[in-house]
Enzyme design. Structure first.
Site, PDB file in Angstrom:
ATOM      1  N   ARG A   1       0.838  -1.204   0.000  1.00 55.37           N
ATOM      2  CA  ARG A   1       0.000   0.000   0.000  1.00 55.37           C
ATOM      3  C   ARG A   1       0.874   1.256   0.000  1.00 55.37           C
ATOM      4  O   ARG A   1       0.562   2.246  -0.646  1.00 55.37           O
ATOM      5  CB  ARG A   1      -0.954  -0.007   1.212  1.00 55.37           C
ATOM      6  CG  ARG A   1      -1.722   1.292   1.378  1.00 55.37           C
ATOM      7  CD  ARG A   1      -2.921   1.190   2.309  1.00 55.37           C
ATOM      8  NE  ARG A   1      -2.696   0.377   3.484  1.00 55.37           N
ATOM      9  CZ  ARG A   1      -1.919   0.708   4.526  1.00 55.37           C
ATOM     10  NH1 ARG A   1      -1.282   1.865   4.531  1.00 55.37           N
ATOM     11  NH2 ARG A   1      -1.783  -0.106   5.553  1.00 55.37           N
TER      12      ARG A   1
ATOM     13  N   TYR B   1     -18.493  15.288 -14.683  1.00 51.42           N
ATOM     14  CA  TYR B   1     -18.991  13.903 -14.636  1.00 51.42           C
ATOM     15  C   TYR B   1     -19.922  13.719 -13.425  1.00 51.42           C
ATOM     16  O   TYR B   1     -19.632  14.214 -12.327  1.00 51.42           O
ATOM     17  CB  TYR B   1     -17.780  12.970 -14.562  1.00 51.42           C
ATOM     18  CG  TYR B   1     -18.125  11.561 -14.201  1.00 51.42           C
ATOM     19  CD1 TYR B   1     -19.006  10.815 -14.975  1.00 51.42           C
ATOM     20  CD2 TYR B   1     -17.589  10.956 -13.069  1.00 51.42           C
ATOM     21  CE1 TYR B   1     -19.333   9.518 -14.634  1.00 51.42           C
ATOM     22  CE2 TYR B   1     -17.905   9.655 -12.729  1.00 51.42           C
ATOM     23  CZ  TYR B   1     -18.786   8.948 -13.518  1.00 51.42           C
ATOM     24  OH  TYR B   1     -19.122   7.669 -13.174  1.00 51.42           O
TER      25      TYR B   1
ATOM     26  N   ASP C   1      -9.403  17.751 -14.242  1.00 52.82           N
ATOM     27  CA  ASP C   1      -9.671  16.378 -14.666  1.00 52.82           C
ATOM     28  C   ASP C   1      -9.383  16.333 -16.166  1.00 52.82           C
ATOM     29  O   ASP C   1     -10.123  16.888 -16.973  1.00 52.82           O
ATOM     30  CB  ASP C   1     -11.134  16.018 -14.349  1.00 52.82           C
ATOM     31  CG  ASP C   1     -11.468  14.586 -14.750  1.00 52.82           C
ATOM     32  OD1 ASP C   1     -10.831  14.058 -15.680  1.00 52.82           O
ATOM     33  OD2 ASP C   1     -12.387  13.997 -14.141  1.00 52.82           O
TER      34      ASP C   1
ATOM     35  N   LYS D   1     -10.286   5.189 -18.925  1.00 49.13           N
ATOM     36  CA  LYS D   1     -10.737   5.631 -20.245  1.00 49.13           C
ATOM     37  C   LYS D   1      -9.600   5.535 -21.272  1.00 49.13           C
ATOM     38  O   LYS D   1      -9.151   4.458 -21.564  1.00 49.13           O
ATOM     39  CB  LYS D   1     -11.306   7.050 -20.121  1.00 49.13           C
ATOM     40  CG  LYS D   1     -12.314   7.211 -18.948  1.00 49.13           C
ATOM     41  CD  LYS D   1     -13.529   6.391 -19.172  1.00 49.13           C
ATOM     42  CE  LYS D   1     -14.608   6.420 -18.117  1.00 49.13           C
ATOM     43  NZ  LYS D   1     -14.394   6.900 -16.800  1.00 49.13           N
TER      44      LYS D   1
END
Ligand code: PLP
Length: 410
Positions: free
Chosen positions: A47, A99, A178, A203
């Site tokens: 992590r 979005y 973004d 994407k």
């Protein structure tokens, strides 16, 4: 120093094994041995750090020309980590067309956390200035950040990163972009003054609809340290196999994007003259602003476009009858996708909010893939034919031909 396409393919070579493998290894280990109790190793626990993830993080930092990159389990996990660097009471100015999932995270999660949000049309720099400035005399402190999308989802409005970042900085706010719809192939927001770049790497960057991922790149060590804390302590890291899938996707980003843009322009031109189409949103259309794109620092308009059908035509009749396009959310992948924002990607927005910014019930979004453009156009054509037959059947008593020629359907 290598150029962009070479960087896409090679990243920053690690050469940390002696097998001669041309691809970086996928390290599946969650824990790493200490040589001695006091000898802190470079990696101790996955992590906190993992070499496969680090390769991808360095790759995206190199492409976006930032100081450090971070990989998360999704775009929304990346956005969550970025917004978590603020504290309760802070105000964030947000583009009014973003979005739906980001909108929901801000309004249904971060407001409970004590952040407040001011929505503004980020294309209007005067309105933006007022929103960022606030009204300190009446207790509204200047905003701590401006958050917006480079090309907005789903209306394809082009934001001027340089202008927006300059306004944010005048008031000491961070400019958070973004860049999902654009990618560093078409624009590098940090070079235009932004402080933080976010990607839903699900994407274009991964590009094959097979991995959920988010990436963040920052322009300063200070912000990097705050985001690293969020990555490590909130823990939404991207697992090694997914890191490798994104790395591999990035290698072909430019080739895919070139083809997607060619196809998107052909589809946009076709839609522009179709009698069942009222409006086409694609910033790559000549006249829609090639020059404006360049002025805003963009090399292209990407592979997503949206259009509105004329009143009376049911957009679902078009969408339900597509065969090459898949009826699905998401975008930026090799296959073409079509969807109805009001019911699918943007259902989280209250209807009045949607309509205010122009996300109507008739708006269809297309993500154009790398197929043959003729197949995409034929597919749309046959679906429009069916939608028109249904329209005629619904209006059997009306004189459809005269409505068509008098402009009701124009
Ligand atoms: N940002 C934009 C512009 C998006 O379109 C999406 C998803 O569609 C996201 C962020 C969220 O990314 P993810 O689905 O990878 O969490």
């Amino acid at each position: 120093m290598t150029r962009f396409n070479t960087q896409l393919v090679h990243g920053l070579p690690v050469q940390d094994n002696n097998t001669g493998a041309v691809n970086p290894p996928i390290y599946n280990s969650t824990t790493y041995a200490f040589e001695k109790v006091d000898a802190m190793p470079r990696y101790d626990y996955a992590r906190s750090g993992n070499p496969t993830r680090e390769f991808l993080e360095q790759q995206i930092a190199q492409l976006e020309e930032g100081v450090r990159g971070f990989a998360f389990a999704s775009g929304l996990a990346a956005i969550h980590a970025v917004l978590s660097i603020f504290k309760p009471g802070d105000r964030i100015v947000v583009g009014d067309n973003i979005y739906g999932g980001s909108y929901s995270q801000f309004h249904e999660f971060f407001t409970r956390w004590g952040l407040s949000f001011t929505a503004v049309n980020t294309q209007d720099l005067t309105a933006l200035t007022e929103a960022v400035q606030g009204d300190p005399e009446n207790g509204i402190e200047p905003a701590k950040a401006v958050y917006f999308e480079t090309i907005t989802n789903p209306l394809l409005k082009v934001n001027d990163v340089r202008g927006i970042a300059a306004v944010a900085h005048r008031f000491g706010a961070l400019a958070i972009v973004d860049n999902t719809f654009v990618t560093p192939y078409l624009q590098k927001p940090l070079q235009l003054g932004a402080d933080v770049v976010i990607h839903s790497a699900t994407k274009y960057l991964a590009g094959h609809s097979d991995v959920n991922a988010g990436l963040v790149v920052v322009s300063s060590e200070d912000v990097a340290n705050r985001i690293y804390f969020a990555q490590n302590r909130l823990g939404g890291v991207l697992p090694p196999a997914e890191c490798d899938a994104v790395r591999r996707g990035i290698q072909t980003l430019a080739l895919r994007m070139d083809r997607q843009q060619e196809n998107a322009l052909a589809v946009a031109r076709y839609l522009l003259v179709h009698p069942l189409v009222k409006r086409v949103n694609y910033p790559g259309l000549p006249g829609a602003g090639d020059q404006r794109l360049a002025a805003k620092g963009l090399k292209g308009a990407g592979g997503v476009l949206s259009f509105e059908v004329v009143p009376g035509v049911d957009p679902a009749d078009v969408l339900n009858n597509l065969h090459v396009f898949r009826l699905a959310v998401s975008l930026g992948a090799v296959e073409s996708l079509a969807e109805l924002p009001c019911r699918m990607t943007h259902f989280e927005l209250p209807r009045e909010e949607r309509l205010k910014v122009g996300i109507t019930d008739e708006l269809v979004r297309l993500s154009i893939g790398i197929e043959d453009e003729a197949d995409l156009i034929e597919d749309l054509g046959q679906a429009f034919d069916i939608a028109f037959e249904r329209y005629v059947a619904r209006h059997a008593d009306a004189d459809v031909f005269s409505q068509l020629t008098s402009g009701v359907l124009a």
